[in-house]
Motif scaffolding. Structure first.
Motif, mmCIF file in Angstrom:
data_model
loop_
_atom_site.group_PDB
_atom_site.id
_atom_site.type_symbol
_atom_site.label_atom_id
_atom_site.label_comp_id
_atom_site.label_asym_id
_atom_site.label_seq_id
_atom_site.Cartn_x
_atom_site.Cartn_y
_atom_site.Cartn_z
ATOM 1 N N HIS A 31 0.721 -1.344 0.055
ATOM 2 C CA HIS A 31 -0.034 -0.126 0.137
ATOM 3 C C HIS A 31 0.892 1.135 -0.014
ATOM 4 C CE1 HIS A 31 -4.393 -1.054 0.199
ATOM 5 N NE2 HIS A 31 -3.748 -2.293 0.578
ATOM 6 N N ARG A 32 1.988 1.275 0.829
ATOM 7 C CA ARG A 32 3.159 2.261 0.644
ATOM 8 C C ARG A 32 3.423 2.639 -0.830
ATOM 9 N NH1 ARG A 32 4.895 0.006 5.803
ATOM 10 N NH2 ARG A 32 4.133 1.600 7.356
ATOM 11 N N ASN A 33 3.485 1.734 -1.633
ATOM 12 C CA ASN A 33 3.784 2.043 -3.021
ATOM 13 C C ASN A 33 2.951 2.812 -3.745
ATOM 14 O OD1 ASN A 33 6.017 0.323 -2.737
ATOM 15 N ND2 ASN A 33 4.833 -1.384 -3.788
ATOM 16 N N ILE A 34 1.425 2.868 -3.169
ATOM 17 C CA ILE A 34 0.835 3.950 -3.931
ATOM 18 C C ILE A 34 0.561 4.826 -2.824
ATOM 19 C CG2 ILE A 34 -0.133 2.495 -5.790
ATOM 20 C CD1 ILE A 34 -2.586 1.832 -3.823
ATOM 21 N N ALA A 35 1.353 5.731 -2.276
ATOM 22 C CA ALA A 35 1.253 6.713 -1.060
ATOM 23 C C ALA A 35 0.252 7.681 -1.519
ATOM 24 C CB ALA A 35 2.521 6.944 -0.828
ATOM 25 N N GLN A 36 0.282 7.896 -2.754
ATOM 26 C CA GLN A 36 -0.638 9.082 -3.308
ATOM 27 C C GLN A 36 -2.074 8.826 -2.714
ATOM 28 O OE1 GLN A 36 0.975 7.346 -4.985
ATOM 29 N NE2 GLN A 36 -0.231 6.599 -7.136
ATOM 30 N N ILE A 37 -2.595 7.569 -2.598
ATOM 31 C CA ILE A 37 -3.672 7.082 -2.518
ATOM 32 C C ILE A 37 -4.195 6.441 -1.321
ATOM 33 C CG2 ILE A 37 -5.554 5.165 -3.367
ATOM 34 C CD1 ILE A 37 -3.996 5.861 -6.216
ATOM 35 N N SER A 38 -3.119 5.793 -0.666
ATOM 36 C CA SER A 38 -3.166 4.983 0.478
ATOM 37 C C SER A 38 -2.017 5.224 1.313
ATOM 38 C CB SER A 38 -3.059 3.461 0.168
ATOM 39 O OG SER A 38 -3.460 2.576 1.150
ATOM 40 N N LYS A 39 -2.421 5.880 2.564
ATOM 41 C CA LYS A 39 -1.667 6.256 3.632
ATOM 42 C C LYS A 39 -1.667 5.322 4.604
ATOM 43 C CE LYS A 39 -1.049 10.936 2.245
ATOM 44 N NZ LYS A 39 -0.122 10.767 1.024
ATOM 45 N N VAL A 40 -0.610 4.818 5.251
ATOM 46 C CA VAL A 40 -0.784 3.616 6.228
ATOM 47 C C VAL A 40 -0.296 3.943 7.622
ATOM 48 C CG1 VAL A 40 -0.146 1.044 6.377
ATOM 49 C CG2 VAL A 40 -0.444 1.989 4.066
ATOM 50 N N LYS A 41 -0.828 3.210 8.523
ATOM 51 C CA LYS A 41 -0.545 3.392 9.830
ATOM 52 C C LYS A 41 -0.602 2.346 10.595
ATOM 53 C CE LYS A 41 -1.463 8.223 11.254
ATOM 54 N NZ LYS A 41 -2.433 9.118 12.145
ATOM 55 N N SER A 42 0.429 1.782 11.608
ATOM 56 C CA SER A 42 0.233 0.708 12.702
ATOM 57 C C SER A 42 -1.084 0.959 13.410
ATOM 58 C CB SER A 42 1.283 0.539 13.374
ATOM 59 O OG SER A 42 1.104 -0.134 14.319
ATOM 60 N N VAL A 43 -1.860 0.068 13.586
ATOM 61 C CA VAL A 43 -2.927 0.119 14.404
ATOM 62 C C VAL A 43 -2.587 0.380 15.929
ATOM 63 C CG1 VAL A 43 -4.985 -0.895 15.378
ATOM 64 C CG2 VAL A 43 -4.645 -0.981 13.066
ATOM 65 N N MET A 44 -1.468 -0.486 16.232
ATOM 66 C CA MET A 44 -1.142 -0.212 17.626
ATOM 67 C C MET A 44 0.051 0.792 18.264
ATOM 68 S SD MET A 44 -3.124 -2.461 18.638
ATOM 69 C CE MET A 44 -3.004 -2.753 20.659
ATOM 70 N N LEU A 45 0.896 1.031 16.917
ATOM 71 C CA LEU A 45 2.268 1.831 17.520
ATOM 72 C C LEU A 45 2.192 3.383 17.079
ATOM 73 C CD1 LEU A 45 4.747 -0.746 16.235
ATOM 74 C CD2 LEU A 45 3.884 -0.420 18.642
ATOM 75 N N ASP A 46 1.122 3.602 16.082
ATOM 76 C CA ASP A 46 1.049 5.003 15.565
ATOM 77 C C ASP A 46 -0.103 5.787 16.259
ATOM 78 O OD1 ASP A 46 3.131 4.880 13.692
ATOM 79 O OD2 ASP A 46 1.835 4.064 12.176
ATOM 80 N N PRO A 47 0.153 7.087 16.514
ATOM 81 C CA PRO A 47 -0.952 8.050 16.773
ATOM 82 C C PRO A 47 -2.213 8.087 16.091
ATOM 83 C CG PRO A 47 0.970 9.291 16.036
ATOM 84 C CD PRO A 47 1.212 7.883 16.172
ATOM 85 N N TRP A 48 -3.439 7.953 16.477
ATOM 86 C CA TRP A 48 -4.599 8.125 15.469
ATOM 87 C C TRP A 48 -5.359 9.305 16.094
ATOM 88 C CZ3 TRP A 48 -6.307 4.841 11.377
ATOM 89 C CH2 TRP A 48 -5.630 3.884 11.247
ATOM 90 N N SER A 49 -5.885 10.154 15.215
ATOM 91 C CA SER A 49 -6.755 11.081 15.575
ATOM 92 C C SER A 49 -8.287 10.593 15.776
ATOM 93 C CB SER A 49 -6.742 12.436 14.569
ATOM 94 O OG SER A 49 -7.396 12.115 13.323
ATOM 95 N N SER A 50 -9.100 11.418 16.422
ATOM 96 C CA SER A 50 -10.604 10.780 16.619
ATOM 97 C C SER A 50 -11.170 10.679 15.319
ATOM 98 C CB SER A 50 -11.246 11.615 17.618
ATOM 99 O OG SER A 50 -11.292 12.987 17.359
#
Length: 357
Positions: A31-50
């Motif tokens: 998914h990171r290969n198409i970063a202009q469309i898909s931006k990826v985060k870790s569910v457990m390690l990265d911060p998430w906004s509401s």
């Protein structure tokens, strides 16, 4: 926030917060290969906004699939986590980047029933890859290739009714490597091809599947789509090195590359050989086929210690594996085939093997 995500979708690892889908670890990199469309985060390690959590909750994998998979052709190969990187990468690109399954016109490269192009093909004798013109014609029922661009006669004609294609990146040594097999005089023939463009290679693969699908629909008019789909292309049940001896069991054992393709156990001197040195038909237990661990006590000449004996109605075949794990895996693979009742058309193949010189 992580707790909210976890309760919304149990067991998630990674997520595309721009598409609203959860993905496994290996596909997160694609998914990171198409970063202009898909931006990826870790569910457990990265911060998430509401707002990101709310977006994930409002979309989710089911809703995204409903949107992006509106018209996936029945024959189109849907990869799983077990498939090679190329198939998974091109599926993600086809679905989200090129949006091929929202528009029938974008499916022309593999659904037209005719395809022509150049692929790098491995030379049978020297192992050198050379550019060859390939033509797939559903109307003629063949895939053929030409040694020269202006050649009038093809070098090989492969009938769609016996055609198979399977991606073999490790064996061929290129991420886009495809092994194509067909039957000639009821013996298996291999050709090995690739193309620099991943999309081109996967389009060829799906074009072969489409041609096979339409052939089988005509050949088996009563069969349902779900019955035909597993027959379009197949991966090998197992491959690897074993030692073998001859029919009299008196000659020394030789190391050979084995491929279990449906009911055909084939052996090659080299994994990339065009022709098998020999093929053994593996029938069902109802027809007196048995696989046993070990070798007869009088056996000599094997360097590897972990034996396998295949008993057929006509004779015994003796093999030896390097490790106990290999032996266990091969026996399990062979047992899977032996446990499966034979189909009517497989009796004809068995009869051919019995009368082969």
């Amino acid at each position: 926030t992580h707790l909210v995500l976890f309760f919304l979708f149990p067991d998630p690892e990674w997520a595309s917060y721009t598409l609203g889908v959860f993905v496994c670890h290996s596909c997160s990199g694609l998914h990171r290969n198409i970063a202009q469309i898909s931006k990826v985060k870790s569910v457990m390690l990265d911060p998430w906004s509401s707002s990101e959590v709310e977006f994930m909750d409002s979309v989710g994998n089911n809703a995204a699939n409903t949107k992006y998979e509106q018209i996936v052709p029945a024959f189109y190969y849907r990869p799983t986590h077990k498939d090679c990187t190329l198939l998974r990468d091109q599926w993600i690109r086809a679905k989200y980047e090129r949006k091929e399954f929202l528009c029938v016109e974008k499916q022309e490269p593999y659904s037209a029933g005719y395809r022509e192009g150049f692929l790098w093909k491995r030379g049978r004798d020297n192992g050198q890859y050379l550019s060859r013109k390939f033509i797939l014609s559903e109307r003629e029922g063949v895939l053929k290739y030409f040694n020269k661009n202006d050649a009038r006669e093809p070098k090989a004609i492969m009938k769609i009714n016996s055609l198979n294609a399977t991606f073999q990146p490790a064996k061929i040594g290129t991420t886009h490597g495809l092994q194509i097999t067909y039957l000639k005089d009821n013996s298996t023939r291999n050709i090995f091809v690739y193309h620099e463009e991943g999309k081109e290679m996967v389009d060829w693969f799906n074009a072969i599947r489409a041609a096979r699908f339409h052939y089988l629909q005509v050949a088996f008019p009563g069969a349902s789509t779900s019955e035909l789909l597993p027959k379009l292309t197949r991966n090998y049940i197992k491959e690897g090195y074993m030692e073998k001896t001859g029919p009299k069991h008196t000659e020394g054992f030789k190391k050979r590359w084995f491929t279990m393709d449906d009911r055909r156990l084939m052996y090659f001197k080299d994994p990339l050989d065009a022709y098998a040195r020999g093929e053994v038909f593996i029938g069902s237990k109802e027809n007196s086929y048995v696989v046993l661990p070990g070798l007869p006590p009088s056996t000599q000449g094997n360097h590897w210690q972990f034996g396998i004996t295949i008993v057929t109605p006509d004779r015994k075949f003796l093999f030896a594996c390097e490790t106990e794990e290999d032996q266990t895996d091969w026996i399990a693979a062979l047992q899977t085939v032996i446990n499966r009742p034979m189909l009517p058309q497989e009796y004809a193949v068995e009869a051919y093997f019995k009368h082969k010189p």
